[in-house]
Design a protein around this motif. Structure first.
Motif, PDB file in Angstrom:
ATOM      1  N   GLY A  39      -7.437   8.242  -7.830  1.00  0.00           N
ATOM      2  CA  GLY A  39      -7.298   7.194  -7.928  1.00  0.00           C
ATOM      3  C   GLY A  39      -8.168   5.973  -8.348  1.00  0.00           C
ATOM      4  N   GLU A  40      -9.550   6.414  -8.495  1.00  0.00           N
ATOM      5  CA  GLU A  40     -10.624   5.426  -8.695  1.00  0.00           C
ATOM      6  C   GLU A  40     -10.367   4.666 -10.220  1.00  0.00           C
ATOM      7  OE1 GLU A  40     -11.802   9.558 -10.543  1.00  0.00           O
ATOM      8  OE2 GLU A  40     -11.194   8.950  -8.401  1.00  0.00           O
ATOM      9  N   MET A  41      -9.493   5.209 -10.900  1.00  0.00           N
ATOM     10  CA  MET A  41      -9.370   4.522 -12.237  1.00  0.00           C
ATOM     11  C   MET A  41      -8.562   3.161 -12.036  1.00  0.00           C
ATOM     12  SD  MET A  41      -6.053   6.881 -14.010  1.00  0.00           S
ATOM     13  CE  MET A  41      -6.778   8.306 -13.322  1.00  0.00           C
ATOM     14  N   GLY A  96      -0.698   6.450  -5.083  1.00  0.00           N
ATOM     15  CA  GLY A  96      -0.879   6.314  -3.770  1.00  0.00           C
ATOM     16  C   GLY A  96      -2.422   6.500  -3.723  1.00  0.00           C
ATOM     17  N   GLY A  97      -2.937   7.469  -2.908  1.00  0.00           N
ATOM     18  CA  GLY A  97      -4.675   7.633  -3.059  1.00  0.00           C
ATOM     19  C   GLY A  97      -4.947   8.053  -4.085  1.00  0.00           C
ATOM     20  N   GLU A  98      -4.135   9.068  -5.051  1.00  0.00           N
ATOM     21  CA  GLU A  98      -4.520   9.457  -6.487  1.00  0.00           C
ATOM     22  C   GLU A  98      -3.214   9.280  -7.250  1.00  0.00           C
ATOM     23  OE1 GLU A  98      -7.141  13.362  -5.698  1.00  0.00           O
ATOM     24  OE2 GLU A  98      -4.874  13.558  -4.967  1.00  0.00           O
ATOM     25  N   VAL A  99      -3.378   9.531  -8.604  1.00  0.00           N
ATOM     26  CA  VAL A  99      -2.179   9.182  -9.422  1.00  0.00           C
ATOM     27  C   VAL A  99      -1.770  10.652  -9.704  1.00  0.00           C
ATOM     28  CG1 VAL A  99      -1.412   8.666 -11.659  1.00  0.00           C
ATOM     29  CG2 VAL A  99      -3.306   7.363 -10.480  1.00  0.00           C
ATOM     30  N   GLU A 100      -0.429  10.978  -9.174  1.00  0.00           N
ATOM     31  CA  GLU A 100       0.105  12.314  -9.471  1.00  0.00           C
ATOM     32  C   GLU A 100       1.239  12.078 -10.518  1.00  0.00           C
ATOM     33  OE1 GLU A 100       3.182  15.159  -7.041  1.00  0.00           O
ATOM     34  OE2 GLU A 100       1.646  14.357  -6.116  1.00  0.00           O
ATOM     35  N   VAL A 101       1.196  13.327 -11.485  1.00  0.00           N
ATOM     36  CA  VAL A 101       2.160  13.216 -12.649  1.00  0.00           C
ATOM     37  C   VAL A 101       2.994  14.150 -12.415  1.00  0.00           C
ATOM     38  CG1 VAL A 101       2.720  13.237 -15.149  1.00  0.00           C
ATOM     39  CG2 VAL A 101       0.548  12.062 -13.958  1.00  0.00           C
ATOM     40  N   ARG A 102       4.294  14.243 -12.256  1.00  0.00           N
ATOM     41  CA  ARG A 102       5.097  15.379 -12.162  1.00  0.00           C
ATOM     42  C   ARG A 102       6.126  15.410 -13.574  1.00  0.00           C
ATOM     43  NH1 ARG A 102       6.398  17.580  -6.870  1.00  0.00           N
ATOM     44  NH2 ARG A 102       5.509  16.615  -5.259  1.00  0.00           N
ATOM     45  N   VAL A 103       5.769  16.401 -13.990  1.00  0.00           N
ATOM     46  CA  VAL A 103       6.832  16.812 -15.362  1.00  0.00           C
ATOM     47  C   VAL A 103       7.919  17.330 -15.224  1.00  0.00           C
ATOM     48  CG1 VAL A 103       6.563  17.967 -17.540  1.00  0.00           C
ATOM     49  CG2 VAL A 103       4.461  16.935 -16.507  1.00  0.00           C
ATOM     50  N   THR A 104       9.023  16.587 -15.351  1.00  0.00           N
ATOM     51  CA  THR A 104      10.536  16.854 -14.882  1.00  0.00           C
ATOM     52  C   THR A 104      11.282  17.309 -15.939  1.00  0.00           C
ATOM     53  OG1 THR A 104      11.083  14.470 -15.130  1.00  0.00           O
ATOM     54  CG2 THR A 104      10.596  15.119 -12.795  1.00  0.00           C
ATOM     55  N   GLY A 134       0.772  -1.328   0.018  1.00  0.00           N
ATOM     56  CA  GLY A 134      -0.001   0.200  -0.048  1.00  0.00           C
ATOM     57  C   GLY A 134       0.991   1.293   0.236  1.00  0.00           C
ATOM     58  N   ASP A 135       2.193   1.315   0.089  1.00  0.00           N
ATOM     59  CA  ASP A 135       2.690   2.329  -0.172  1.00  0.00           C
ATOM     60  C   ASP A 135       2.865   2.970  -1.605  1.00  0.00           C
ATOM     61  OD1 ASP A 135       3.924   2.000   2.741  1.00  0.00           O
ATOM     62  OD2 ASP A 135       5.852   1.116   1.886  1.00  0.00           O
ATOM     63  N   PRO A 136       2.973   4.328  -1.393  1.00  0.00           N
ATOM     64  CA  PRO A 136       3.042   4.780  -2.835  1.00  0.00           C
ATOM     65  C   PRO A 136       4.006   4.149  -3.672  1.00  0.00           C
ATOM     66  CG  PRO A 136       2.971   6.555  -1.056  1.00  0.00           C
ATOM     67  CD  PRO A 136       3.057   5.359  -0.714  1.00  0.00           C
ATOM     68  N   VAL A 137       3.502   3.952  -4.884  1.00  0.00           N
ATOM     69  CA  VAL A 137       4.480   3.379  -5.980  1.00  0.00           C
ATOM     70  C   VAL A 137       5.200   4.700  -7.147  1.00  0.00           C
ATOM     71  CG1 VAL A 137       5.028   1.965  -7.973  1.00  0.00           C
ATOM     72  CG2 VAL A 137       3.597   1.295  -5.727  1.00  0.00           C
ATOM     73  N   SER A 138       6.265   4.534  -7.376  1.00  0.00           N
ATOM     74  CA  SER A 138       6.859   5.847  -8.078  1.00  0.00           C
ATOM     75  C   SER A 138       7.521   5.271  -9.044  1.00  0.00           C
ATOM     76  CB  SER A 138       7.781   6.561  -7.197  1.00  0.00           C
ATOM     77  OG  SER A 138       8.211   7.856  -7.990  1.00  0.00           O
ATOM     78  N   VAL A 139       7.193   5.586 -10.345  1.00  0.00           N
ATOM     79  CA  VAL A 139       7.782   5.309 -11.547  1.00  0.00           C
ATOM     80  C   VAL A 139       8.178   6.448 -12.598  1.00  0.00           C
ATOM     81  CG1 VAL A 139       7.633   3.939 -13.671  1.00  0.00           C
ATOM     82  CG2 VAL A 139       6.290   3.259 -11.797  1.00  0.00           C
ATOM     83  N   ALA A 140       9.353   6.456 -13.096  1.00  0.00           N
ATOM     84  CA  ALA A 140       9.919   7.627 -13.888  1.00  0.00           C
ATOM     85  C   ALA A 140       9.825   6.951 -15.600  1.00  0.00           C
ATOM     86  CB  ALA A 140      10.939   8.077 -13.499  1.00  0.00           C
TER      87      ALA A 140
END
Length: 122
Positions: free
Chosen positions: A88-90, A43-51, A24-30
């Motif tokens: 994150g409902e998707m 995590g609870g939502e899907v966050e996209v950080r544009v780097t 259940g920890d947030p998953v991070s992928v680049a």
């Protein structure tokens, strides 16, 4: 034989979910494309950080190829400089999800794809 291969594939996905998803920890992928680079955190939502690059809009389409599931494309809402968030409902069940992230901005349009294990339904 096909049934055995299917069971082994399901077992491999299950192991990946528990090992990589870490309960259940947030998953991070680049991922990096030709015009944009992003870091996706689930995590609870899907966050996209544009780097890299400057995106004006971000949409996310989620699918789970192993189960034949697909969610409609969702437009992520801006959440600060270079940050976009979608509910994150998707991601309706645990497993290995494929996210197609479509970015548009001054550099044009590009779709980046990542795979991420989700350990619990969001």
């Amino acid at each position: 034989m096909k049934r055995l291969l299917g069971v082994l594939a399901l077992a491999a996905v299950t192991v990946a979910v528990f090992v990589l998803g870490r309960g259940g920890d947030p998953v991070s992928v680049a991922v990096t494309g030709a015009s944009y680079a992003v870091r996706v955190e689930i995590g609870g939502e899907v966050e996209v950080r544009v780097t890299s690059g400057r995106a004006e809009t971000v949409t996310i389409a989620a699918s789970m190829p192993s189960m034949g599931h697909a969610a409609p494309e969702v437009r992520a809402r801006p959440a600060g400089a270079g940050r976009f968030v979608a509910g994150g409902e998707m991601l309706s069940m645990a497993g290995l999800w494929q996210l197609s992230i479509r970015l548009t901005g001054p550099s044009g349009e590009e779709t980046l794809t990542v795979q991420a294990p989700v350990s619990v339904a969001r």
